[in-house]
Design an enzyme around this catalytic site. Structure first.
Site, PDB file in Angstrom:
ATOM      1  CB  THR A   3      -9.134  -2.445  -0.387  1.00 36.93           C
ATOM      2  OG1 THR A   3      -7.746  -2.641  -0.125  1.00 36.93           O
ATOM      3  CG2 THR A   3      -9.609  -3.518  -1.358  1.00 36.93           C
ATOM      4  N   GLY A   4      -7.309  -0.433  -2.058  1.00 38.48           N
ATOM      5  CA  GLY A   4      -6.489  -0.236  -3.242  1.00 38.48           C
ATOM      6  C   GLY A   4      -5.715   1.062  -3.202  1.00 38.48           C
ATOM      7  CG  ASP A   5      -3.171   3.982  -6.193  1.00 44.91           C
ATOM      8  OD1 ASP A   5      -3.012   4.834  -5.289  1.00 44.91           O
ATOM      9  OD2 ASP A   5      -2.567   4.027  -7.273  1.00 44.91           O
ATOM     10  N   GLY A   6      -5.348   4.289  -2.827  1.00 42.24           N
ATOM     11  CA  GLY A   6      -6.179   5.349  -2.279  1.00 42.24           C
ATOM     12  C   GLY A   6      -5.916   6.713  -2.879  1.00 42.24           C
TER      13      GLY A   6
ATOM     14  CB  THR B 144      -7.645  -0.907   3.435  1.00 44.57           C
ATOM     15  OG1 THR B 144      -6.568  -0.025   3.191  1.00 44.57           O
ATOM     16  CG2 THR B 144      -8.674  -0.241   4.297  1.00 44.57           C
TER      17      THR B 144
ATOM     18  NE  ARG C  84      -1.451   7.891   0.602  1.00 44.59           N
ATOM     19  CZ  ARG C  84      -2.218   6.813   0.733  1.00 44.59           C
ATOM     20  NH1 ARG C  84      -2.481   6.321   1.916  1.00 44.59           N
ATOM     21  NH2 ARG C  84      -2.733   6.228  -0.319  1.00 44.59           N
ATOM     22  CB  VAL C  85      -4.508  11.781   4.571  1.00 42.13           C
ATOM     23  CG1 VAL C  85      -5.882  11.175   4.841  1.00 42.13           C
ATOM     24  CG2 VAL C  85      -3.901  12.323   5.864  1.00 42.13           C
ATOM     25  N   GLY C  86      -4.628   8.871   2.855  1.00 40.56           N
ATOM     26  CA  GLY C  86      -5.248   8.166   1.735  1.00 40.56           C
ATOM     27  C   GLY C  86      -6.752   8.244   1.783  1.00 40.56           C
ATOM     28  CG  ASP C  87      -8.723   4.920  -0.011  1.00 39.76           C
ATOM     29  OD1 ASP C  87      -7.673   4.718   0.638  1.00 39.76           O
ATOM     30  OD2 ASP C  87      -9.342   4.015  -0.582  1.00 39.76           O
TER      31      ASP C  87
HETATM   32  C1  SD4 Z   1      -4.571   3.621   1.035  1.00 40.62           C
HETATM   33  N1  SD4 Z   1      -6.500   2.417   0.380  1.00 40.62           N
HETATM   34  O1  SD4 Z   1      -4.171   4.234   2.006  1.00 40.62           O
HETATM   35  C2  SD4 Z   1      -5.387   2.401   1.261  1.00 40.62           C
HETATM   36  C3  SD4 Z   1      -4.544   1.212   1.111  1.00 40.62           C
HETATM   37  C4  SD4 Z   1      -5.324   0.012   0.728  1.00 40.62           C
HETATM   38  O2  SD4 Z   1      -5.461  -2.149   0.015  1.00 40.62           O
HETATM   39  O3  SD4 Z   1      -6.483  -0.037   0.630  1.00 40.62           O
HETATM   40  N2  SD4 Z   1      -4.767  -1.097   0.433  1.00 40.62           N
HETATM   41  O4  SD4 Z   1      -4.330   3.967  -0.120  1.00 40.62           O
END
Ligand code: SD4
Length: 329
Positions: A245-248, A194, A222-225
């Site tokens: 960034t990461g596992d939202g 992200t 699905r909606v992430g962070d």
């Molecule tokens: C998500 N955080 O939708 C985002 C993806 C992401 O690095 O950040 N990837 O989970």
């Protein structure tokens, strides 16, 4: 000493940082610089996970989550699971600028964005996203985001769960409006990058923005962070800013960027605040993958990560061009 104007971004998204830098160095506001920076990433399709043609969901569709926050007024605009419109950050800005709302979702977000003048509707798929998705299907849709639902057939578990999903030949279903849409089988993994960007302008005003396609092979809807204030990004001009960034799916349970900013408000240095926010998540989810970048109002920055090596980019008066920092878990 003060080190701003300043642009900080997740990952080595140098062109995006340069675009934001040109804006803020030219005297534009932090908010406008965030729009320029994130939108450069959308146009460049940074890492194939921002903008059109990135990370397909389990139906093969690319959607967009984006957010912008003005750290002076604490106004936020965001769009989530937006379809058919490629300009995520601009859509988020329109929500912030022209409405009293914070978050619009799905096709209604698309309709809003188009009604406000953004291009669309257009197909957000690319040959990349289609071939990526086809390979994933050939690989039996592994890995995926389901916990305990077993597919009944090659069209996946939805049919067992949702009776309104009328199955058609060739793996398609009817949506709630009775319109046929393609339907694939199972779900997907952790492949994400992200852009989350913070800018301090010449006035010392702080803003942040995020744009992403979300998690690859996510379950549709699905909606992430990304579009959640305090999770993927947060800004308060009195304190500083944070991008994540990461596992939202995991990170949004902890509002790590709100945590970072509030820790800095209480006196923590950016480095400690970043590490603390990450370790709160890691204590409960040792397998999560993620990172935050923190910056205080004077331009002091630091990153922290878990489960992967993280890089973030900085442009300020004291860097020559964009400088990339590497953060080890
Ligand atoms: C998500 N955080 O939708 C985002 C993806 C992401 O690095 O950040 N990837 O989970």
């Amino acid at each position: 000493s003060k080190q701003y104007p300043l642009v900080v971004s997740t990952w080595p998204f140098k062109e995006a940082v340069r675009a934001a830098w040109r804006a803020v160095d030219g005297g534009h506001s932090a908010v406008d610089a965030v729009v320029e920076g994130c939108s450069a990433c959308e146009e460049l399709r940074c890492d194939g996970t921002v903008g059109p043609g990135g990370s397909p969901d389990e139906n093969g569709e690319t959607t967009i989550d984006a957010l912008i926050m003005n750290g002076v007024t604490m106004e936020v605009g965001a769009v989530a699971a937006m379809r058919f419109v490629k300009d995520g950050i601009r859509a988020a800005k329109l929500v912030m600028q022209h409405t009293k709302h914070t978050l619009l979702v799905g096709e209604k977000a698309s309709a809003f964005a188009i009604s406000m003048g953004l291009p669309g509707p257009s197909n957000l798929s690319s040959s990349d996203s289609i071939s990526k998705w086809s390979k994933w299907k050939e690989n039996n849709c592994q890995p995926n985001f389901w916990k305990d639902v077993v597919p009944l057939d090659s069209c996946g578990p939805y049919h067992a769960k949702a009776s309104m999903d009328v199955k058609e030949g060739g793996c398609s279903t009817r949506n709630l409006m009775g319109i046929a849409e393609p339907r694939s089988s199972l779900v997907g993994p952790h492949n994400h990058d992200t852009i989350s960007m913070a800018v301090i302008d010449k006035m010392g005003h702080v803003a942040v923005g995020t744009s992403t396609n979300g998690a690859t092979y996510k379950i549709p809807g699905r909606v992430g962070d990304g579009p959640i204030a305090g999770s993927s990004a947060y800004a308060d001009t009195d304190v500083g800013a944070c991008g994540a960034t990461g596992d939202g799916d995991v990170m949004m349970r902890f509002l790590p960027c709100y945590q970072v900013v509030e820790s800095m408000r209480l006196g923590m240095e950016p480095m400690l605040a970043a590490k603390d926010a990450i370790s709160r998540i890691a204590r409960k989810f040792p397998d999560f993958v993620g990172a935050v970048v923190a910056v205080n109002k004077n331009g002091v920055h630091a990153g922290a990560c878990h489960g992967w090596t993280f890089e973030y980019s900085v442009r300020s008066p004291v860097t020559v061009d964009v400088k990339v920092f590497t953060v080890l878990p």
